[in-house]
Scaffold this motif. Structure first.
Motif, PDB file in Angstrom:
ATOM      1  N   ARG A 280      25.379  31.002  76.864  1.00 50.89           N
ATOM      2  CA  ARG A 280      25.746  31.673  75.624  1.00 50.89           C
ATOM      3  C   ARG A 280      24.505  31.926  74.764  1.00 50.89           C
ATOM      4  O   ARG A 280      23.462  31.350  74.972  1.00 50.89           O
ATOM      5  CB  ARG A 280      26.765  30.851  74.846  1.00 50.89           C
ATOM      6  N   GLY A 281      24.682  32.786  73.762  1.00 48.13           N
ATOM      7  CA  GLY A 281      23.607  33.005  72.818  1.00 48.13           C
ATOM      8  C   GLY A 281      22.429  33.764  73.357  1.00 48.13           C
ATOM      9  O   GLY A 281      21.320  33.693  72.847  1.00 48.13           O
TER      10      GLY A 281
ATOM     11  N   GLU B 141      29.556  33.554  67.290  1.00 45.08           N
ATOM     12  CA  GLU B 141      28.132  33.474  67.642  1.00 45.08           C
ATOM     13  C   GLU B 141      27.355  34.480  66.806  1.00 45.08           C
ATOM     14  O   GLU B 141      27.853  35.570  66.515  1.00 45.08           O
ATOM     15  CB  GLU B 141      27.899  33.861  69.113  1.00 45.08           C
TER      16      GLU B 141
ATOM     17  N   THR C 105      33.390  36.616  78.461  1.00 42.05           N
ATOM     18  CA  THR C 105      33.383  35.914  77.170  1.00 42.05           C
ATOM     19  C   THR C 105      34.798  35.429  76.834  1.00 42.05           C
ATOM     20  O   THR C 105      35.207  35.435  75.675  1.00 42.05           O
ATOM     21  CB  THR C 105      32.849  36.816  76.031  1.00 42.05           C
TER      22      THR C 105
ATOM     23  N   TYR D 196      35.109  28.863  65.130  1.00 41.54           N
ATOM     24  CA  TYR D 196      34.362  29.991  64.555  1.00 41.54           C
ATOM     25  C   TYR D 196      33.893  29.635  63.150  1.00 41.54           C
ATOM     26  O   TYR D 196      34.373  28.688  62.524  1.00 41.54           O
ATOM     27  CB  TYR D 196      35.218  31.261  64.528  1.00 41.54           C
TER      28      TYR D 196
END
Length: 221
Positions: free
Chosen positions: A219-220, A7, A40, A50
């Protein structure tokens, strides 16, 4: 020289010395621990997706955001083979303020010797994490007032152990100290009461802002 990035995003720091301030987050894949409360866990899975990014690509992404607080996180970022080279590159840019979140099981000595080292936010894993036996006590020697030790507590036993570690290693005044609740496992009021009873001067109660603002699984952010 590439890095496994799961991320990258801009948000506010949800915790720590710069809580509430904008930061660029770079999250790396993989961790050597398996904490019971990890939020996480997806980033630690063996086959997590990834992006392979070069050192230059990471630096250019950071600069493109025009944000000067940088948080390198994971997973466990210090497991990245070339993380020292990245830290040295970021340290050369005096506009950037680099924080690296680490789980307390990786030796900090060689990273602390970098010219203009990052600030470390180091966990001390308490009993309910199941990972306390992985903690490297020697790391305390390399922390200063620009760094942080974070205790994530899910029980009274955890709080008692946090107090013991702070006292035995004289951490108050040496570095910044934060206690956070394991989300949904302990009443925040009980942490405050514990701090009052034990006169925990110089210790900060920390609520993770990103879990207040957004859904805990998002997320993010």
């Amino acid at each position: 020289m590439t890095f496994k990035v799961v991320e990258k995003f801009v948000s506010i720091n949800g915790e720590g010395l710069r809580a509430g301030q904008l930061a660029v987050f770079i999250r790396f894949a993989g961790c050597n621990l398996n904490c019971s409360y990890c939020d996480t866990m997806w980033a630690n899975e063996k086959y997590v997706s990834y992006e392979e990014m070069s050192l230059e690509a990471i630096y250019h992404y950071i600069k493109s955001t025009k944000i000067t607080n940088i948080t390198l996180t994971g997973g466990e970022p210090l497991l990245e083979t070339h993380i020292e080279a990245l830290l040295k590159t970021l340290a050369q840019d005096k506009e950037l303020r680099v924080e690296i979140e680490t789980n307390g099981s990786i030796e900090l000595r060689r990273f602390s010797q970098i010219d203009h080292p990052p600030s470390f936010t180091m966990d001390y894993k308490l009993p309910s994490s199941g990972m306390e036996n992985k903690m490297l006590i020697d790391n305390f020697k390399y922390l200063t007032l620009k760094d942080t030790v974070k205790f994530v507590a899910g029980s009274k036993e955890d709080l008692e152990k946090a107090g013991e570690i702070i006292n035995v290693f004289n951490l108050a005044g040496q570095t910044n100290l934060y206690i956070s609740p394991v989300f949904g496992k302990i009443a925040v009021e009980s942490i405050v009461e514990f701090m009052k009873v034990h006169h925990m001067n110089g210790v900060n109660l920390q609520i993770q802002l990103h879990k207040v603002i957004w859904d805990v699984s998002q997320r993010g952010v």
